[in-house]
Enzyme design. Structure first.
Site, short mmCIF file in Angstrom:
data_model
loop_
_atom_site.label_atom_id
_atom_site.label_comp_id
_atom_site.label_asym_id
_atom_site.label_seq_id
_atom_site.Cartn_x
_atom_site.Cartn_y
_atom_site.Cartn_z
N ASP A 425 -26.20 27.92 44.60
CA ASP A 425 -24.27 27.89 44.60
C ASP A 425 -23.68 28.52 45.69
O ASP A 425 -24.53 30.01 46.18
CB ASP A 425 -24.23 29.24 43.09
CG ASP A 425 -22.80 28.79 42.12
OD1 ASP A 425 -22.93 27.66 42.46
OD2 ASP A 425 -23.10 30.01 41.04
N LYS A 506 -10.00 18.57 43.02
CA LYS A 506 -11.89 18.80 43.30
C LYS A 506 -12.16 17.54 43.98
O LYS A 506 -11.78 16.38 44.12
CB LYS A 506 -12.83 18.74 42.24
CG LYS A 506 -12.75 17.77 40.92
CD LYS A 506 -13.41 18.25 39.95
CE LYS A 506 -13.25 17.73 39.26
NZ LYS A 506 -14.16 17.69 37.96
N HIS A 554 -15.35 26.71 45.39
CA HIS A 554 -16.47 26.30 44.81
C HIS A 554 -17.80 25.55 45.24
O HIS A 554 -17.08 23.96 45.45
CB HIS A 554 -17.37 26.24 42.81
CG HIS A 554 -16.13 27.35 42.73
ND1 HIS A 554 -16.93 27.77 41.79
CD2 HIS A 554 -14.50 26.98 42.11
CE1 HIS A 554 -15.93 28.66 40.78
NE2 HIS A 554 -14.47 28.03 41.30
#
Length: 679
Positions: A425, A506, A554
């Site tokens: 992550d 995204k 992210h």
């Protein structure tokens, strides 16, 4: 069908009786069908993908009739239509002016429709053979399944497969049409009055005064949104693959249902190809290889949580350390955040109301806490834990946090779906002007990693949905940056309009393994939501400037490390390249008197960081070599009198390529080069 304590066995299809509920259900369906409103037959215009326009009549012209007007070959090849961008039954009449696309089996929508219709055919056979009360039967990306409750606690075993397939064959020969109706909630409850599972779905999913769609093919009638094939005869090849138990609604403790999984095709040749593919996939199954190579195990004491054995841990750690090293080169700062948070954190982030059933909650000092299911809220807390300046940005946090998600028991599968896992992550906090550069860097990083594993990949850009957070101008600017970054890769990418997350656009990346199966691992997402929810700010370049919010990105490349481990295992078929191998070297002394020398070489290689073992067994030399090759050691180093004298080893590979005698120093140079070259 009369209930009996013992599951009956039938000699042929003709001897199988119909279940008791079929006739009454068909009568009710026909009554609702007769009352369906008619569409006014006004003239309509139908626009095809090439821009040509055809005339039609509302309520009469169907996508199938349009296909037939073009060619009979096309009409036989298409399986579903797309009308004004939405999937539509081929046989369902058009209702207004529209755009029309005709979709074949070789597309995702085509396969889903074909397999969904095949699931209804399987459901028909389950009702016919067992009197099953069906629950649901969707396509699953590689075929389909149907769940059903069987009377008297009966189960389906492999001996039943032949009769099920014979029943299906008899049904497809009937070319039973798929018929669609719209039913009120009350009509649906009456239609499925015999089935408590359908009663629950109708009562809980359809609001009072609402409607649902119901499909019939032959005597099979089921709740369904569709669309479906024109008739059952389109299915030319059908195979029942397996039977298993499944909890109703996937929840442990609910009724145990029987799940039948199957596959079907419009051409028998495709079934043969699929069977061959599955045989190869079974050889590569990560669970099988994990057992053969002693890599990991799953134990009932911790469902959905992997126990990695020493050799599996070597691979796991190499994957982790490789990403850690490459992230450090790219300016990522590794952090550690807690595993347990007060649930206030998940309320702030918005995960608790939308994700609560997947969160493990515990009580600590009479306050509700939760195991973290993702790292992003913790990274937001870390960002706002001190004053930030524009000079700090971009700020790239990376964490190997242990995550827990309460996946349903029925969904757990090896390492691909687990409850405890680690993600690579990363969250990047940056200014809007820095977004394009950070996205381009993330795409380059992803390409670097995937290329090393031999993965092919594709991009998909998902843009602003109907419901979104923030200003349109900001979204437009962000999407333009993502498009520029994707164009900069020089690779083709697909636009998925309106499918972005509500908090930002995204990029989804789909990798393709050696068997050409597709997986989504990497993701790059812009987030305008969490910085607002956590009230994140930084000091701008000008004292007079209002403190702006950062944009949050992210980024994951492996995704779940456990899942990536499984994908790589199957991609490589358990034949690990040297740099990743848990068994790099096996030393084989030709006689016990050379064991001390083998031990000294082992010590030197081990101290250099290589995974090396020695076979001190009493087996013959050939047996030792063969055992090492079967165990997938990359290199077998044989040592005897000449090797002791020359401080050397005699090298051969797991594929039985003989490299001959080399000094230990030369071997170490070659090994280092293999690692540096990711080979």
């Amino acid at each position: 069908m009369a209930d009996t304590a013992v599951k009956p066995v039938y000699k042929n299809v003709q001897s199988v009786p119909a279940p008791d509920f079929w006739k009454e259900r068909v009568d009710k369906f026909e009554k609702i069908l007769a009352a369906q409103p008619k569409i006014e037959g006004k003239a309509i215009k139908i626009t095809l993908p090439d821009g040509s326009v055809r005339d039609g009549a509302a309520g009469e012209t169907s996508p199938l009739s349009v296909a037939q007007s073009i060619s009979q070959g096309l009409a036989q090849a298409v399986v579903v239509a797309r009308v004004n961008g939405k999937v539509w039954d081929l046989q369902r009449p058009l209702e207004e002016d529209c755009s029309l696309e005709l979709v074949k089996f070789d597309s995702e929508e085509g396969r889903d429709t074909f397999w969904h219709s095949s699931a209804h055919i399987l459901g028909w056979a389950m009702e016919k053979l067992y009197g099953a009360h069906l629950t649901h039967g969707p396509p699953n990306g590689d075929g389909f399944f149907y769940d059903g409750a069987l009377p008297n606690g009966w189960t389906v075993d492999t001996n039943d497969f032949k009769m099920l397939e014979l029943l299906v064959k008899s049904f497809t020969k009937q070319k039973a049409p798929f018929q669609r109706i719209v039913a009120t909630k009350e009509e649906a409850l009456d239609l499925f009055s015999y089935n408590k599972y359908k009663q629950y779905l109708i009562s809980s999913k359809i609001p009072d005064g609402g409607t649902c769609t119901v499909y019939r093919c032959g005597d099979l009638i089921d709740l369904c949104t569709g669309p479906h094939l024109p008739h059952t005869g389109r299915v030319k090849a059908f195979k029942v693959v397996r039977s298993s138990g499944a909890f109703w609604l996937g929840k442990d403790g609910n009724d145990v249902l029987q799940r039948l999984t199957a596959i079907s095709f419009p051409d028998p040749k495709l079934l043969k190809q699929w069977v061959s593919f599955k045989e190869e996939a079974a050889k590569r199954d990560h669970r099988r290889i994990g057992e053969q190579q002693d890599l990991f195990t799953m134990l009932p004491i911790a469902p959905g949580c992997a126990f990695f054995r020493p050799h599996g841990t070597r691979i796991y750690n190499t994957l982790l350390e490789t990403m850690r090293r490459e992230q450090r080169k790219r300016g990522f700062l590794e952090v550690i955040t807690p595993n347990v948070f007060h649930t206030d954190l998940w309320k702030t982030s918005g995960h608790l109301p939308n994700y609560e059933e997947n969160i493990f909650k515990i009580e600590i000092e009479k306050a509700e806490h939760a195991l973290k299911p993702m790292n992003c809220p913790g990274h937001c807390e870390l960002f706002r834990s001190k004053a930030r300046s524009h000079r700090d940005l971009p700020l790239r946090f990376a964490e190997w946090g242990v995550l827990h998600r309460n996946e349903l028991a029925g969904a757990l599968s090896g390492l691909t779906r687990v409850r405890r896992f680690v993600q690579d992550d990363a969250h990047i906090f940056c200014t809007m002007d820095q977004v394009e550069g950070e996205i381009a860097s993330a795409l380059e990083f992803m390409d670097f990693i995937y290329t090393k594993f031999g993965f092919l990949y594709t991009f998909e850009l998902s843009t602003r949905p109907e419901k979104f957070l923030g200003e349109v101008e900001i979204w437009d600017k962000a999407e333009a940056m993502l498009k520029n970054a994707l164009d900069g890769t020089g690779k083709k990418w697909e636009l998925n309009e309106g499918d972005g997350a509500f908090y930002g656009p995204k990029i989804d990346i789909h990798i393709e393994d050696a068997l050409r199966r597709s997986y989504q691992c990497a993701t790059i997402q812009l987030d305008f939501n969490l910085p607002e929810r956590f009230n994140l700010h930084y000091a701008g370049a000008s004292k007079d400037e209002e403190r702006p919010r950062p944009v949050m990105i992210h980024r994951a490349i492996y995704g779940s490390l456990e899942r990536f481990f499984a994908i790589v295992t199957e991609h490589l078929g358990g034949k690990w390249p040297f740099w990743l191998s848990p068994r790099q070297v096996m030393l084989v002394p030709v006689d016990p008197k050379f064991s001390d020398y083998a031990k000294s070489v082992h010590e030197r290689l081990f101290n250099e960081g290589y995974n090396v073992d020695v076979d001190y067994s009493g087996n013959t030399l050939n047996k030792k070599i063969r055992n090492a090759q079967v165990a997938q050691y990359n290199f077998i180093l044989v040592v005897g009198a000449n090797e002791v004298e020359n401080n050397s080893v005699n090298i051969r590979t797991r594929d039985n390529q003989v490299h001959g005698e080399k000094t230990v120093d030369e071997v170490l140079v070659e090994f280092r080069q293999l690692v540096d070259d990711w080979k």
